[in-house]
Design a protein around this motif. Structure first.
Motif, PDB file in Angstrom:
ATOM      1  N   MET A  97      41.672   5.397  -4.937  1.00  0.00           N
ATOM      2  CA  MET A  97      41.834   3.848  -3.741  1.00  0.00           C
ATOM      3  C   MET A  97      40.821   2.934  -4.261  1.00  0.00           C
ATOM      4  O   MET A  97      41.447   1.916  -4.554  1.00  0.00           O
ATOM      5  CB  MET A  97      41.685   4.469  -2.614  1.00  0.00           C
ATOM      6  CG  MET A  97      42.466   5.067  -1.890  1.00  0.00           C
ATOM      7  SD  MET A  97      41.958   6.213  -0.455  1.00  0.00           S
ATOM      8  CE  MET A  97      40.283   5.798  -0.250  1.00  0.00           C
ATOM      9  N   SER A 140      46.867   0.533   3.393  1.00  0.00           N
ATOM     10  CA  SER A 140      46.450   1.453   4.404  1.00  0.00           C
ATOM     11  C   SER A 140      47.951   1.365   5.420  1.00  0.00           C
ATOM     12  O   SER A 140      48.398   0.167   5.240  1.00  0.00           O
ATOM     13  CB  SER A 140      45.296   1.657   4.853  1.00  0.00           C
ATOM     14  OG  SER A 140      45.595   0.414   5.345  1.00  0.00           O
ATOM     15  N   ALA A 142      39.239   4.484   3.156  1.00  0.00           N
ATOM     16  CA  ALA A 142      40.563   3.511   2.462  1.00  0.00           C
ATOM     17  C   ALA A 142      40.982   2.772   3.588  1.00  0.00           C
ATOM     18  O   ALA A 142      41.094   1.241   3.328  1.00  0.00           O
ATOM     19  CB  ALA A 142      41.779   4.645   3.486  1.00  0.00           C
ATOM     20  N   GLU A 144      43.175   0.869  -7.598  1.00  0.00           N
ATOM     21  CA  GLU A 144      44.488   0.570  -7.166  1.00  0.00           C
ATOM     22  C   GLU A 144      44.165  -1.090  -6.532  1.00  0.00           C
ATOM     23  O   GLU A 144      44.392  -1.618  -6.768  1.00  0.00           O
ATOM     24  CB  GLU A 144      44.614   1.448  -6.326  1.00  0.00           C
ATOM     25  CG  GLU A 144      45.206   2.295  -6.983  1.00  0.00           C
ATOM     26  CD  GLU A 144      46.187   3.440  -5.586  1.00  0.00           C
ATOM     27  OE1 GLU A 144      45.592   2.931  -4.345  1.00  0.00           O
ATOM     28  OE2 GLU A 144      46.555   4.372  -6.103  1.00  0.00           O
ATOM     29  N   LYS A 145      42.272  -1.469  -6.368  1.00  0.00           N
ATOM     30  CA  LYS A 145      42.171  -2.387  -5.651  1.00  0.00           C
ATOM     31  C   LYS A 145      41.535  -3.027  -6.952  1.00  0.00           C
ATOM     32  O   LYS A 145      41.045  -4.460  -6.159  1.00  0.00           O
ATOM     33  CB  LYS A 145      41.172  -2.432  -4.407  1.00  0.00           C
ATOM     34  CG  LYS A 145      42.392  -1.774  -3.046  1.00  0.00           C
ATOM     35  CD  LYS A 145      43.108  -2.733  -2.869  1.00  0.00           C
ATOM     36  CE  LYS A 145      43.075  -2.976  -1.147  1.00  0.00           C
ATOM     37  NZ  LYS A 145      43.731  -3.716  -0.969  1.00  0.00           N
ATOM     38  N   ARG A 149      37.758  -0.249   2.448  1.00  0.00           N
ATOM     39  CA  ARG A 149      38.382  -0.669   1.494  1.00  0.00           C
ATOM     40  C   ARG A 149      39.094  -1.941   1.358  1.00  0.00           C
ATOM     41  O   ARG A 149      39.318  -2.971   0.865  1.00  0.00           O
ATOM     42  CB  ARG A 149      38.840   0.282   0.525  1.00  0.00           C
ATOM     43  CG  ARG A 149      39.774  -0.649  -0.993  1.00  0.00           C
ATOM     44  CD  ARG A 149      40.756   0.407  -1.457  1.00  0.00           C
ATOM     45  NE  ARG A 149      42.080   0.162  -0.397  1.00  0.00           N
ATOM     46  CZ  ARG A 149      42.664   1.258  -0.733  1.00  0.00           C
ATOM     47  NH1 ARG A 149      43.226   1.841  -1.412  1.00  0.00           N
ATOM     48  NH2 ARG A 149      43.661   0.461   0.290  1.00  0.00           N
ATOM     49  N   GLU A 150      40.279  -1.658   2.492  1.00  0.00           N
ATOM     50  CA  GLU A 150      41.505  -3.063   3.064  1.00  0.00           C
ATOM     51  C   GLU A 150      40.254  -4.257   3.796  1.00  0.00           C
ATOM     52  O   GLU A 150      40.929  -5.085   3.630  1.00  0.00           O
ATOM     53  CB  GLU A 150      41.650  -2.069   4.203  1.00  0.00           C
ATOM     54  CG  GLU A 150      42.966  -0.778   3.788  1.00  0.00           C
ATOM     55  CD  GLU A 150      44.002  -1.871   3.267  1.00  0.00           C
ATOM     56  OE1 GLU A 150      44.710  -2.970   2.781  1.00  0.00           O
ATOM     57  OE2 GLU A 150      44.575  -1.158   1.395  1.00  0.00           O
ATOM     58  N   SER A 164      37.811  10.603   3.934  1.00  0.00           N
ATOM     59  CA  SER A 164      39.428   9.773   2.998  1.00  0.00           C
ATOM     60  C   SER A 164      39.825   8.620   3.296  1.00  0.00           C
ATOM     61  O   SER A 164      40.141   7.559   2.991  1.00  0.00           O
ATOM     62  CB  SER A 164      40.206  10.260   2.673  1.00  0.00           C
ATOM     63  OG  SER A 164      39.607  11.841   1.837  1.00  0.00           O
ATOM     64  N   SER A 165      40.587   8.626   4.830  1.00  0.00           N
ATOM     65  CA  SER A 165      40.732   7.583   5.876  1.00  0.00           C
ATOM     66  C   SER A 165      39.912   7.013   6.243  1.00  0.00           C
ATOM     67  O   SER A 165      40.366   4.997   5.880  1.00  0.00           O
ATOM     68  CB  SER A 165      41.953   8.270   6.961  1.00  0.00           C
ATOM     69  OG  SER A 165      40.656   8.106   7.740  1.00  0.00           O
TER      70      SER A 165
END
Length: 82
Positions: A1, A63, A50, A4-5, A53-54, A46-47
């Protein structure tokens, strides 16, 4: 994750049940995955990672909510430390 960012990170493979594992030091629930930010904030699940990260302002969003509000509402459930 994070890759990817475009967020730099160090991956540490540390089974939480190993005697010398650093996981309990960062996460008293001994849950993995765990993310330790440069500021020392610890996120696990994990959620939750994520969602955090957003909030970092890098695109593309992946997400379901894709917004910082989603991370704020869930942060207490998956953060430890200050």
């Amino acid at each position: 994750m994070l890759l990817e960012k475009g967020i730099s990170y160090e991956f540490v493979n540390a089974p939480p049940w190993d005697e010398n594992s650093p996981v309990p030091q960062y996460n008293p629930l001994v849950k993995i995955p765990a993310l330790v930010t440069d500021s020392g904030k610890v996120w696990f699940n994990s959620s939750i990672i994520a969602s955090w990260r957003e909030t970092q302002g890098k695109t593309p969003g992946i997400s379901a909510s894709g917004c910082a509000g989603g991370a704020t509402g869930a942060a207490g459930a998956g953060s430890a430390g200050s």
